[in-house]
Design an enzyme around this catalytic site. Structure first.
Site, PDB file in Angstrom:
ATOM      1  N   SER A  93      83.954 -63.404 -25.859  1.00 13.78           N
ATOM      2  CA  SER A  93      83.683 -62.346 -26.810  1.00 13.78           C
ATOM      3  C   SER A  93      84.902 -62.087 -27.703  1.00 13.78           C
ATOM      4  O   SER A  93      85.452 -63.027 -28.277  1.00 13.78           O
ATOM      5  CB  SER A  93      83.242 -61.086 -26.058  1.00 13.78           C
ATOM      6  OG  SER A  93      82.686 -60.124 -26.923  1.00 13.78           O
ATOM      7  N   HIS A  98      74.993 -62.104 -23.213  1.00  9.89           N
ATOM      8  CA  HIS A  98      76.410 -62.117 -23.545  1.00  9.89           C
ATOM      9  C   HIS A  98      77.245 -62.015 -22.268  1.00  9.89           C
ATOM     10  O   HIS A  98      77.173 -61.022 -21.543  1.00  9.89           O
ATOM     11  CB  HIS A  98      76.701 -60.917 -24.460  1.00  9.89           C
ATOM     12  CG  HIS A  98      78.042 -60.921 -25.098  1.00  9.89           C
ATOM     13  ND1 HIS A  98      78.398 -61.819 -26.092  1.00  9.89           N
ATOM     14  CD2 HIS A  98      79.122 -60.125 -24.914  1.00  9.89           C
ATOM     15  CE1 HIS A  98      79.623 -61.557 -26.493  1.00  9.89           C
ATOM     16  NE2 HIS A  98      80.093 -60.532 -25.782  1.00  9.89           N
TER      17      HIS A  98
END
Length: 405
Positions: free
Chosen positions: A244, A385
């Protein structure tokens, strides 16, 4: 003001043309490896002035203190070391570095270097690891109470850091809490190491001043500085890895510092591995609004004006060439634009061809769970994610190809 609504419809992706990776600002075309070195310098300067900002050089006054070690960690699988990195500035709290090395490997060990989100103590459920006392983002899953870690936080990120598997494959891990470097908060992100190079400890980043992403990347370089002094670590075979926002920092660290052998971007998305001009999922306008401390001040000029950018993220990934780069996506993580990540990696291919390194051995995005391996590697896995054991299995295979064999 740019729209803060994310687009998840491919039919709404605007028409765009990527800036030419190999064309100098004066219009000339890079046609040789020497030309690329000059073009690379031009691109680095652009990213520093327009996106990530200018971070300070390697400090001359960093001192490492190994304050705890064990030759019998993880049931005898690993050597554990805890190190404090000191600076000659009273206001700067020492940085806490955690290292695991395989216990039964002879010779210097190749390493994965990455930052973690909630403190070194979350990486493993190991009572010997120092519990961070620094500010943290609110998180019930990580047992953060009043923005501080608790004993219940231990091992909460172990699934993201499969240390037993990593050391079992013959690799070491070096990690540091990203909040030690710069708290992820626009109001006081400067409370980390900013005082080393910016006397003004208040406000958002200046026009060309490094924001938090640049500072986190700077911290990865300091990890590498330490590894150069550790006889059990092979500092010539260090992979910068991040997920990320920390994937953005990992690639930026390796882009600037060619001591890193390769880089891994896991779900890094907007202003990481994904093309900005697609305006799919998170956009430049959204990221600048939500995280105004991440990038230099100049980057805000491109909110809602992606086509005005003199660069795009294929150029960012190309800065790794000729070193290996691995980009990974998740099929449900539309916010990070998986297709945009693949297309950026593909668009970086001409540099690898120019340098005689081959390229990305796929013309189209591969199926889920079928990685494309090469000096440019890519996979998309099923799920959301995050960074998982599946991702790490692919990364370890990748490292075997380029750092061991």
């Amino acid at each position: 003001m740019p729209s803060l609504e994310a687009n998840y419809n491919e039919t709404q992706v605007p028409a765009y043309e990527l800036p030419d990776l190999l064309r100098f600002e004066n219009g000339e075309l890079a046609q040789t490896p020497d030309d690329w070195r000059r073009r690379r310098s031009e691109l680095l300067a652009l990213f520093r002035s327009q996106v990530y900002g200018q971070a300070p050089p390697r400090p001359a006054n960093m001192r490492a203190e190994v304050y705890e070690s064990s030759a019998d960690a993880l049931d005898g699988l690993a050597v554990r070391r805890q190190i404090r990195l000191h600076f000659d500035v009273p206001e700067i709290t020492p940085l806490e570095l955690l290292i695991y090395l395989p216990a039964h490997v002879e010779g210097p060990t190749p390493m994965f270097a990455g930052l973690n989100f909630f403190g070194n103590h979350t990486v493993q459920d190991d009572p010997a690891i120092t519990l961070s006392s620094r500010w943290m983002r609110a998180s019930d899953p990580y047992a953060v109470v009043n923005h501080r870690a608790t004993e219940a936080s231990r091992g909460k990120a172990a699934s993201r850091w499969p240390v037993r598997e990593i050391v079992g494959r013959g690799y070491g891990v070096a990690t540091m809490y990203y909040g030690d470097l710069a708290p992820d908060n626009a109001d006081f992100y400067r409370d980390g190491v900013q005082g080393l190079f910016a006397p003004d400890r208040t406000g958002l980043p200046g026009a060309e001043e490094a924001g938090a992403i640049g500072i986190w990347a700077w911290g990865l370089q300091r990890i590498l500085d330490y590894l150069e002094t550790d006889e059990q670590a092979d500092a010539t075979r260090v992979t910068a890895v991040g997920h990320s926002r920390l994937g953005k920092a990992a690639v930026w660290a390796a882009a600037q510092d060619e001591r890193f052998a390769m880089a891994i971007s896991n779900n890094s998305g907007c202003t990481g591995a994904a093309l900005s001009r697609r305006c799919f999922g998170e956009t430049v306008g959204i990221i600048n609004e939500k995280f105004p401390h991440w990038f230099c001040g100049n980057y805000k000029r491109y909110s809602g004006r992606e086509n005005a950018l003199p660069l795009d993220q294929h150029m960012f990934l190309a800065l790794l060439a000729p070193r290996p780069i691995y980009v990974a996506s998740a099929d449900e993580d539309l916010w990070a634009d998986p297709l945009g990540e693949f297309l950026a990696l593909k668009a970086a291919e001409p540099v690898y061809h120019l340098l005689g390194m081959g390229g990305l051995s796929a013309e189209a995005m591969p199926p889920i769970g079928e990685p494309v391996h090469g000096v440019q590697s890519y996979h998309i896995r099923q799920g959301t994610h995050g960074i998982t054991s599946e991702d790490w299995a692919y990364y370890l295979d990748h490292a075997d190809r380029f750092l061991v064999s």
